[in-house]
Design an enzyme around this catalytic site. Structure first.
Site, PDB file in Angstrom:
ATOM      1  N   HIS A  90       0.550  -0.900  -0.047  1.00 23.51           N
ATOM      2  CA  HIS A  90      -0.313  -0.098  -0.072  1.00 23.51           C
ATOM      3  C   HIS A  90       0.990   1.049   0.177  1.00 23.51           C
ATOM      4  O   HIS A  90       1.641   1.160   0.629  1.00 23.51           O
ATOM      5  CB  HIS A  90      -0.975  -0.832   1.337  1.00 23.51           C
ATOM      6  CG  HIS A  90      -0.318   0.073   2.474  1.00 23.51           C
ATOM      7  ND1 HIS A  90      -0.019   1.103   3.038  1.00 23.51           N
ATOM      8  CD2 HIS A  90      -0.658  -0.854   3.488  1.00 23.51           C
ATOM      9  CE1 HIS A  90       0.549   0.798   4.386  1.00 23.51           C
ATOM     10  NE2 HIS A  90       0.399  -0.303   4.342  1.00 23.51           N
ATOM     11  N   ASP A  92      -0.600   4.639   0.751  1.00 21.04           N
ATOM     12  CA  ASP A  92      -1.212   5.951   1.432  1.00 21.04           C
ATOM     13  C   ASP A  92       0.049   5.104   3.004  1.00 21.04           C
ATOM     14  O   ASP A  92       0.485   4.525   2.860  1.00 21.04           O
ATOM     15  CB  ASP A  92      -2.379   5.179   2.018  1.00 21.04           C
ATOM     16  CG  ASP A  92      -2.493   4.242   3.081  1.00 21.04           C
ATOM     17  OD1 ASP A  92      -2.456   3.216   2.483  1.00 21.04           O
ATOM     18  OD2 ASP A  92      -3.613   4.378   3.557  1.00 21.04           O
ATOM     19  N   ASP A 123       6.621   0.632   5.793  1.00 19.25           N
ATOM     20  CA  ASP A 123       5.371   0.757   5.904  1.00 19.25           C
ATOM     21  C   ASP A 123       4.315   2.213   5.175  1.00 19.25           C
ATOM     22  O   ASP A 123       3.513   2.944   5.321  1.00 19.25           O
ATOM     23  CB  ASP A 123       4.300   0.830   7.108  1.00 19.25           C
ATOM     24  CG  ASP A 123       3.380   0.320   7.818  1.00 19.25           C
ATOM     25  OD1 ASP A 123       2.523  -0.240   6.520  1.00 19.25           O
ATOM     26  OD2 ASP A 123       2.722   0.698   8.672  1.00 19.25           O
ATOM     27  N   GLU A 156      -4.830   2.082   2.859  1.00 19.58           N
ATOM     28  CA  GLU A 156      -4.975   0.294   4.512  1.00 19.58           C
ATOM     29  C   GLU A 156      -4.769   1.193   5.467  1.00 19.58           C
ATOM     30  O   GLU A 156      -5.882   0.384   6.327  1.00 19.58           O
ATOM     31  CB  GLU A 156      -3.584  -0.507   3.991  1.00 19.58           C
ATOM     32  CG  GLU A 156      -3.633  -1.527   4.524  1.00 19.58           C
ATOM     33  CD  GLU A 156      -3.076  -1.450   5.941  1.00 19.58           C
ATOM     34  OE1 GLU A 156      -3.082  -2.184   6.939  1.00 19.58           O
ATOM     35  OE2 GLU A 156      -2.376  -0.126   6.349  1.00 19.58           O
ATOM     36  N   GLU A 157      -4.249   2.327   5.956  1.00 20.69           N
ATOM     37  CA  GLU A 157      -4.346   2.751   7.204  1.00 20.69           C
ATOM     38  C   GLU A 157      -5.328   3.551   8.176  1.00 20.69           C
ATOM     39  O   GLU A 157      -5.815   3.760   9.269  1.00 20.69           O
ATOM     40  CB  GLU A 157      -3.174   4.306   6.979  1.00 20.69           C
ATOM     41  CG  GLU A 157      -1.944   3.341   6.610  1.00 20.69           C
ATOM     42  CD  GLU A 157      -0.910   2.503   7.494  1.00 20.69           C
ATOM     43  OE1 GLU A 157      -1.566   1.757   8.899  1.00 20.69           O
ATOM     44  OE2 GLU A 157       0.216   2.433   7.005  1.00 20.69           O
ATOM     45  N   HIS A 423       4.081   4.095  11.878  1.00 23.68           N
ATOM     46  CA  HIS A 423       3.351   4.553  12.662  1.00 23.68           C
ATOM     47  C   HIS A 423       3.597   5.964  13.661  1.00 23.68           C
ATOM     48  O   HIS A 423       2.873   6.326  14.155  1.00 23.68           O
ATOM     49  CB  HIS A 423       2.460   3.678  13.532  1.00 23.68           C
ATOM     50  CG  HIS A 423       1.441   3.089  12.512  1.00 23.68           C
ATOM     51  ND1 HIS A 423      -0.231   2.518  12.713  1.00 23.68           N
ATOM     52  CD2 HIS A 423       1.507   2.795  11.022  1.00 23.68           C
ATOM     53  CE1 HIS A 423      -0.311   1.886  11.598  1.00 23.68           C
ATOM     54  NE2 HIS A 423       0.793   1.876  10.291  1.00 23.68           N
TER      55      HIS A 423
END
Length: 451
Positions: A90, A92, A123, A156-157, A423
């Site tokens: 992903h 995003d 990520d 996705e996030e 994150h």
């Protein structure tokens, strides 16, 4: 890494990989368009589409998914009769949070201490680069021996389910014999790991109201019901004294029977402050891979700076609940909402709203694809056997794909090992891990084609 043509090619491509990752990280592709311009996500999507076309992919398309974002699809034809492998990543990313906490700009890939720092570096923009490196290495050493599909998700996030719903409406698009999800990570740097389970998740917004408007705390405080205090009480009810998640009716005693996670290593990985206890009971692996975990993600209330002496009339919070395999996320949502409503004190008015959900996932690790990956990782990581670990996070698409394609084998690998701090501020990727995992994925594709 032992010398072989694939490894040599990947090593020679690493400068290009860094340059491409820097271009991709520069897009502020947070799929919350109230915070970041949609054009940033569209720019990242177009970058990926162009990269796929440059590698010979056909049928490259920007898919408009029902949540208002775009996923990027492409197909690279292989030999006649070859198996089909779907590669997922992903593009995003999470917001950078406190930009002042970053040592270097979050959307500028920066080299420091042997790692590359930037939001999305691990990520999961790095996962997309990993896929490209693996395919380029195979093309330079005889060709790609399987049909390859790539899907790069754009939300996705956010957990808004756009790609899941699109896949359900177009089930033929992503059909494959094996699916490689490039969005997890090794248990630690240098230890090759596949993720065998993922926790599911739900997010619920709670609103508590007690008064028609804020009141002077000196004139009315002590009798007037404080909505913020009521919210604090109900949120506190979600945890037992030891910090364990305590949602009424939700079991929390499952155990993990795979790779162990030592407490001291976890404290180091999580950067727990000296003297602060870990929460919960059971082993660390039990707590983060096999049991539910509640987290208060945010609270709407007056900030300290500028606060007035007032009794608050209303307050709200966003609550996340992670659930292990075997627990239905929909049922967990109902239990969480019922708990919040039942534990709101003083007859305060309370409302709850679910805003995101994903089911837990458990892989079949006995399949041929796992044997092919184990052999590939043994070459990419000499002297190390492939390990199986859980993942506390959620990838909602996994269960959608498992339901749509029950015969497909699903493997989860990636660059989000603990040092990556995904994150959080100062997210980074290990270039050595990017190189080794790219070699592993290339060799996996070759092994799988011949199995």
């Amino acid at each position: 890494m032992s010398s072989n043509p694939v490894a040599e090619t990947v090593a020679s491509l690493m400068p290009r990989a860094r340059a491409e990752l820097a271009e991709l990280v520069a897009f502020q592709s947070v799929a919350d368009f109230d915070q970041y311009p949609k054009s940033e996500s569209e720019g990242a999507a177009n970058w990926i589409a162009d990269a796929l076309r440059a590698e010979g992919f056909t049928d490259v398309a920007l898919l408009d998914t029902p949540d208002g974002t775009q996923s990027v699809y492409g197909h690279l034809p292989g030999p006649e009769g070859a198996r089909t492998v779907l590669l997922y990543a992903h593009y995003d990313v999470q917001p950078p949070l406190d930009e002042a906490g970053w040592t270097s700009p979050p959307f500028e890939l920066t080299d420091r201490d042997g790692r590359w720092y930037g939001r999305g570096a691990a990520d999961c923009k790095g996962g997309l680069i990993m896929h490209l490196l693996a395919l380029r290495a195979l093309k330079a050493d005889g060709g790609v021996p399987v049909n390859v599909k790539v899907i790069a998700e754009g939300s996705e996030e956010q957990g808004t389910g756009g790609l899941e719903r699109y896949a359900e409406e177009h089930p033929e698009l992503l059909t494959a014999d094996t699916i490689v999800i490039g969005d997890t990570g090794n248990f630690r740097v240098g230890l090759p790991t596949v993720t065998s389970t993922l926790r599911g998740m739900t997010m619920v917004r709670i609103q508590v109201d007690t008064l028609e408007g804020n009141l002077h705390s000196g004139q009315f405080g002590g009798a007037a019901p404080d909505a913020l205090a009521a919210l604090i009480r109900v949120l506190d009810s979600l945890r037992a004294e030891d910090g364990s998640t305590a949602v009424d009716g939700l079991a929390g005693d499952s155990v993990w029977d795979g790779l162990a996670y030592e407490e001291e290593q976890f404290r180091k990985d999580a950067k727990v402050l000296d003297g602060v206890e870990l929460i919960g009971s059971g082993t660390v692996a039990d707590r983060i891979w096999a049991r539910p975990a509640v987290t208060v993600l945010g609270i709407d209330c007056p900030p300290v700076v500028g606060a007035t002496p007032s009794v608050q009339a209303g307050a709200r919070a966003l609550v996340s609940l992670r659930v292990p395999p075997g627990v239905d996320a929909g049922e967990a949502t109902k239990l969480l909402q019922a708990h919040l409503e039942a534990h709101t004190p003083w007859g305060a008015r309370v409302s709850t709203e679910q805003i995101g959900q994903g089911q837990a996932f458990r892989a079949d690790t006995t399949s041929p694809a796992y044997r092919a990956m184990a052999d590939a990782m043994a070459v990419a990581y000499p002297g190390q056997d492939m390990q199986y670990a859980g993942q506390g996070g959620s990838i909602p698409l996994c269960n959608t794909l498992a339901a749509l394609y029950p015969q497909a084998e699903i493997l989860l690998i990636g660059l989000s090992e603990p040092e990556a701090q995904i994150h959080a501020v100062n997210e980074s990727v290990s270039p050595e891990e990017l190189e080794r995992l790219s070699v592993a994925e290339a060799l996996f594709l070759r092994n799988y084609a011949g199995s």
